[in-house]
Design an enzyme around this catalytic site. Structure first.
Site, PDB file in Angstrom:
ATOM      1  N   VAL A 139       0.981  -1.079  -0.175  1.00  0.00           N
ATOM      2  CA  VAL A 139       0.106   0.211   0.142  1.00  0.00           C
ATOM      3  C   VAL A 139       0.717   1.209  -0.007  1.00  0.00           C
ATOM      4  O   VAL A 139       1.811   1.416   0.760  1.00  0.00           O
ATOM      5  CB  VAL A 139      -1.026   0.045   1.367  1.00  0.00           C
ATOM      6  CG1 VAL A 139      -1.928  -1.075   0.975  1.00  0.00           C
ATOM      7  CG2 VAL A 139      -0.051  -0.339   2.501  1.00  0.00           C
ATOM      8  N   CYS A 140       0.602   1.933  -0.943  1.00  0.00           N
ATOM      9  CA  CYS A 140       1.672   3.093  -1.010  1.00  0.00           C
ATOM     10  C   CYS A 140       0.979   4.502  -1.494  1.00  0.00           C
ATOM     11  O   CYS A 140      -0.292   4.513  -1.751  1.00  0.00           O
ATOM     12  CB  CYS A 140       2.401   2.912  -2.330  1.00  0.00           C
ATOM     13  SG  CYS A 140       3.427   1.116  -2.582  1.00  0.00           S
TER      14      CYS A 140
END
Ligand SMILES: *[C@@H]1O[C@H](CO)[C@@H](O)[C@H](O)[C@H]1NC(C)=O
Ligand SMILES: *[C@@H]1O[C@H](CO)[C@@H](O)[C@H](O)[C@H]1NC(C)=O
Ligand SMILES: *[C@@H]1O[C@H](CO)[C@@H](O)[C@H](O)[C@H]1NC(C)=O
Ligand SMILES: *[C@@H]1O[C@H](CO)[C@@H](O)[C@H](O)[C@H]1NC(C)=O
Ligand SMILES: *[C@@H]1O[C@H](CO)[C@@H](O)[C@H](O)[C@H]1NC(C)=O
Length: 392
Positions: A139-140
């Site tokens: 997740v970024c």
């Protein structure tokens, strides 16, 4: 959609069980650059990977230096697997089945992974596992912005380790913490000339963050919305192998594509094993986009268009035309800070400010990378997020 429901419940559970009260947002940070203070753990060191040396040998220097940290990381994964299936059967399965899978990976990835196993002494199946698990839960936040002179700046936070064990005492994610010492900057050379550079985890041969100096910049983010989703990965395991691993595609593109347009076409059109977002920046005005991918198709392309007032594109882990999951909204705070900065003030420095604002910065954030294509520059920093801080 089933996955996002599952995700919601898991996040809710994590919130209540760890007594976090979201959202831990804060005012947009300013003057955080050059990196300093409690959110900055350290700069990332540089290593050279020589593409002229045989694939089985090219990681030797990196792995020799990072071996202890890699062994610690693999042990943490074993501990998690054994906590999950206490009989030890899960790791046994990994050790028995995944080495077979190493042979099915395309060249040079197969040889490189075997070389890493050989030089680190870690069982091959566990190195394979380490190389595929980023495809699943990364997740970024990624941003490509154009300044008023037409320079493109690409920044990203890499957030990893969700659901993989929470250290109650340290209030941190076990895997995220173990990853931090593995972060390396890599200079991939051919004929002793830089072909591309990346920020990476030692032992991982795919690419999540990279630059082809003066040509393009590229990051990849996880896309949860399933349209067939991890079925592709299951199919690969079971023998149907007509899609490409996402981070192997990004690496091939960094290695072989010679323009923004070529990179865009390959990222948009290559059949994949799972959905993904590719965030691509070019070297001239208007060249910045988010490619939203299903396994088979380019679903959507959102490109910078300064005339329309769209001087940046920003991607977290949700389709840009949909609302993010309410418990995981890093997009609104990041956009708020980008809007506040405004095009006239965007730079590597102010991009770092945006990426340092909670919850864009959170407990999963392992590194922040800043890339400036016209200068061929990539710099990255290991991050910490002291309390109070969102767990994701
Ligand atoms: C907790 O954090 C400290 C400082 O970062 C570290 O030295 C220690 O190893 C961590 N404990 C665990 C169990 O990871
Ligand atoms: C490769 O390039 C680096 C710097 O660009 C230089 O220091 C080094 O001597 C070169 N090595 C060879 C084998 O040419
Ligand atoms: C941008 O990339 C293209 C394609 O590789 C190249 O021809 C051009 O010279 C580059 N422009 C700049 C300003 O570096
Ligand atoms: C930021 O600005 C864009 C373009 O004007 C707008 O569409 C968006 O709603 C703004 N977002 C926030 C969070 O301020
Ligand atoms: C933009 O930068 C200028 C000087 O570099 C500064 O005076 C101004 O306050 C900045 N504006 C914003 C909105 O940050």
């Amino acid at each position: 959609m089933a996955l996002s429901v599952l995700l919601t419940f898991t996040l809710l559970f994590a919130v209540t069980s760890t007594q976090f009260l979201p959202p831990y947002t804060e005012d947009c940070r300013t003057d955080t650059y050059p990196p300093n203070g409690p959110t900055f753990r350290g700069a990332v060191g540089w290593y050279t990977v020589d593409l002229d040396s045989p694939p089985s040998k090219r990681w030797d220097a990196v792995i020799t230096e990072k071996k202890t940290h890699l062994v610690n990381m693999i042990q943490a994964i074993r501990d998690l697997a054994n906590a999950f299936v206490p009989s030890g059967k899960l790791i046994e399965l990994v050790d028995v089945t995944l080495p077979i899978m190493a042979d099915t990976l395309p060249s040079p990835f197969s040889e490189e992974i075997k070389g890493i196993a050989a030089v680190s002494g870690i069982p091959l199946g566990e190195v394979v596992l380490f190389n595929i698990f980023y495809e699943v839960f990364t997740v970024c936040t990624s941003i490509v912005a154009e300044d008023h002179k037409g320079n493109l700046i690409h920044g990203r936070n890499l957030d990893f380790g969700l659901f993989m064990g929470w250290d109650v005492k340290n209030k941190s994610w076990i895997i995220s913490e173990k990853l931090k010492p593995l972060v390396v900057n890599l200079d991939f050379r051919r004929n002793n000339q830089t072909v591309f550079k990346s920020t990476n985890f030692a032992g991982y041969v795919g690419m999540l963050t990279g630059i082809k100096p003066h040509t393009f910049t590229l990051t990849m983010n996880e896309r949860f919305s399933l349209d067939g989703g991890y079925i592709g990965i299951m199919e690969w395991v079971l023998g149907k192998r007509d899609g490409m691993w996402m981070s192997f595609l990004t690496r091939s593109v960094l290695e072989d594509a010679n323009s923004y347009e070529e990179a865009k076409t390959r990222l948009a059109q290559t059949k994949l094993l799972a959905p993904a977002y590719f965030i691509l920046g070019g070297n001239q005005t208007g060249q910045g986009c988010i490619i939203t991918r299903s396994r088979l198709l380019n679903i959507d392309l959102l490109e910078i268009d300064v005339k329309l007032g769209r001087w940046y594109v920003l991607e977290t882990n949700y389709d840009h035309w949909e609302e993010p999951l309410f418990l995981d909204d890093r997009r609104t705070p990041a956009m708020k800070c980008m809007n506040q900065t405004a095009q006239k003030n965007i730079s590597v420095n102010t991009m770092y400010d945006v990426l340092s604002t909670k919850p864009v910065l959170n407990k999963l954030t392992t590194y922040t990378t800043l890339m400036q294509v016209s200068e061929g520059k990539l710099e990255s920093y290991i991050r910490d997020c002291p309390n109070p801080c969102m767990p994701w």
